[in-house]
Write an enzyme that holds these catalytic residues in place. Structure first.
Site, PDB file in Angstrom:
ATOM      1  N   TYR A  33       0.821  -1.203   0.000  1.00  0.00           N
ATOM      2  CA  TYR A  33       0.000   0.000   0.000  1.00  0.00           C
ATOM      3  C   TYR A  33       0.853   1.249   0.000  1.00  0.00           C
ATOM      4  CZ  TYR A  33       0.736   0.836   5.051  1.00  0.00           C
ATOM      5  OH  TYR A  33       1.287   1.104   6.283  1.00  0.00           O
ATOM      6  N   LYS A 149       6.479  -1.729   1.890  1.00  0.00           N
ATOM      7  CA  LYS A 149       5.273  -1.206   2.541  1.00  0.00           C
ATOM      8  C   LYS A 149       4.130  -2.202   2.348  1.00  0.00           C
ATOM      9  CE  LYS A 149       2.978   3.236   3.378  1.00  0.00           C
ATOM     10  NZ  LYS A 149       3.128   3.232   4.832  1.00  0.00           N
ATOM     11  N   GLU A 182      11.644   2.661  14.476  1.00  0.00           N
ATOM     12  CA  GLU A 182      10.673   3.640  13.949  1.00  0.00           C
ATOM     13  C   GLU A 182       9.368   3.427  14.709  1.00  0.00           C
ATOM     14  OE1 GLU A 182       9.418   2.823   9.886  1.00  0.00           O
ATOM     15  OE2 GLU A 182       9.677   0.669  10.209  1.00  0.00           O
ATOM     16  N   LEU A 207      10.904   1.372   7.404  1.00  0.00           N
ATOM     17  CA  LEU A 207      10.320   1.885   6.165  1.00  0.00           C
ATOM     18  C   LEU A 207      11.037   3.186   5.806  1.00  0.00           C
ATOM     19  CD1 LEU A 207       7.986   1.373   4.107  1.00  0.00           C
ATOM     20  CD2 LEU A 207       6.800   3.221   5.297  1.00  0.00           C
TER      21      LEU A 207
HETATM   22  N1  PDD Z   1       2.473   4.943   7.517  1.00  0.00           N
HETATM   23  N2  PDD Z   1       7.104   3.825   9.181  1.00  0.00           N
HETATM   24  C1  PDD Z   1       5.985   3.076   9.105  1.00  0.00           C
HETATM   25  C2  PDD Z   1       5.996   1.732   9.737  1.00  0.00           C
HETATM   26  C3  PDD Z   1       4.843   3.568   8.448  1.00  0.00           C
HETATM   27  O1  PDD Z   1       3.736   2.813   8.371  1.00  0.00           O
HETATM   28  C4  PDD Z   1       4.883   4.878   7.881  1.00  0.00           C
HETATM   29  C5  PDD Z   1       3.700   5.469   7.167  1.00  0.00           C
HETATM   30  C6  PDD Z   1       6.064   5.624   7.984  1.00  0.00           C
HETATM   31  C7  PDD Z   1       6.206   6.989   7.376  1.00  0.00           C
HETATM   32  O2  PDD Z   1       6.284   6.882   5.968  1.00  0.00           O
HETATM   33  P1  PDD Z   1       5.803   8.064   5.025  1.00  0.00           P
HETATM   34  O3  PDD Z   1       6.517   9.277   5.472  1.00  0.00           O
HETATM   35  O4  PDD Z   1       6.228   7.617   3.683  1.00  0.00           O
HETATM   36  O5  PDD Z   1       4.312   8.197   5.188  1.00  0.00           O
HETATM   37  C8  PDD Z   1       7.160   5.062   8.632  1.00  0.00           C
HETATM   38  C9  PDD Z   1       1.291   5.315   6.777  1.00  0.00           C
HETATM   39  C10 PDD Z   1       0.990   6.776   6.807  1.00  0.00           C
HETATM   40  C11 PDD Z   1       0.127   4.460   7.240  1.00  0.00           C
HETATM   41  O6  PDD Z   1       0.375   3.283   7.508  1.00  0.00           O
HETATM   42  O7  PDD Z   1      -1.007   4.926   7.291  1.00  0.00           O
END
Ligand code: PDD
Length: 287
Positions: A33, A149, A182, A207
């Site tokens: 996703y 992801k 994270e 991620l």
């Molecule tokens: N989550 N780390 C994890 C485990 C995440 O699920 C996310 C983002 C991030 C930040 O990534 P980015 O800056 O590319 O959004 C880091 C999304 C927003 C979610 O699961 O809804």
């Protein structure tokens, strides 16, 4: 007006949207996703999220469902039909429908595609950021490919629930070496006791957050330095500030960790400034 979803080639009322019960995303979490923040109806950090989507698909050998241009048209149409200006776009791509079997289907199936759009109350989000949020730490228990992801998010679900039960908004995973990797749905940052901005490097099992990358750019542009050295919960307890980044959180100050106040227990000047600088950049570059 109810929400409209895009599901496998059609726009449908979200309340009536469905997928096949043998979609591999549903049965095996065999899907990836992406999430984009929307500012004034436009996609923030568009390119980074598209590139990471293709990388996630490639790593799992799931076919790209359509060209980038076609996907952009679908996403734009979903935004238009939902009349959302500020919000989030969710895109999921599964390996498709096949009789349940762990190995890939022998005859390739078309990938399953879902797009949903939801509105975010930016004023409420600003108020939340102005107050700051709490976080908790929890042992890292995810697989070794957190750079993909994937929708396989059970450890993240449980970690977020642990946070919620503690009255906190995020959970920070701590690996076997004792370092924060994270958050359950965001990247983790501190301004350490010496005033250094720290976040985990992307060779670690995390991620590669797109918000993180853009923010690093923003930070360098204003002449500040990012130190991608791992930090421990003890470093965070002693930190001046902490914050998280992600398409949902943007840049959100964290004012307590495991119930201990960080710094003065209120959002600090660095996180506050970086939030507004990030939003300014995201708005200026959204497409
Ligand atoms: N989550 N780390 C994890 C485990 C995440 O699920 C996310 C983002 C991030 C930040 O990534 P980015 O800056 O590319 O959004 C880091 C999304 C927003 C979610 O699961 O809804």
């Amino acid at each position: 007006m109810g929400r409209i979803a895009y599901v496998n080639g059609r726009f449908v009322r979200q309340a009536e949207a469905c997928v096949h019960i043998e979609d591999r995303g549903l049965q095996l979490a065999d899907a990836v996703y992406e999430v984009w923040a929307l500012f004034d109806g436009r996609l923030a950090d568009a390119e980074g999220h598209f590139a990471r989507l293709n990388r996630s698909l490639g790593e799992l050998r799931i076919a790209e469902p359509m060209s980038r241009a076609a996907l952009t048209v679908v996403i734009r149409e979903a935004i238009r039909r939902n009349r959302v200006r500020d919000g989030l776009v969710y895109l999921q791509v599964s390996r498709g429908v096949a009789p349940r079997d762990h190995a890939f289907p022998k005859t390739p199936t078309p990938p399953g595609v879902i797009v949903t759009v939801k509105a975010v109350d930016r004023a409420a989000a600003e108020a939340k950021a102005a107050k700051g949020v709490g976080a908790v730490t929890t042992p890292e228990n995810r697989w070794g490919r957190c750079d993909i992801k994937s929708v396989s998010l059970l450890p993240n679900v449980l970690a977020r629930q642990q946070a919620a039960e503690a009255g906190a908004a995020e959970a920070w995973f701590v690996d076997d070496l004792g370092f924060v990797t994270e958050g359950a749905a965001s990247n983790a940052w501190i301004v350490d006791a010496d005033g250094r901005l720290r976040t985990r490097d992307t060779n670690a099992n995390i991620l590669r957050g797109i918000t993180r990358f853009t923010l690093i750019d923003v930070i360098r542009d204003v002449g500040m330095v990012v130190d991608e050295r791992p930090f421990t919960p003890a470093d965070a307890y002693a930190a001046k500030e902490a914050f998280m980044t992600g398409a949902g959180a943007l840049v959100t100050p964290i004012v307590s960790l495991d119930g201990r106040p960080i710094g003065d227990g209120v959002p600090g000047p660095v996180a506050t400034r970086l939030r507004s600088l990030y939003i300014e950049r995201a708005k200026a570059t959204a497409i």
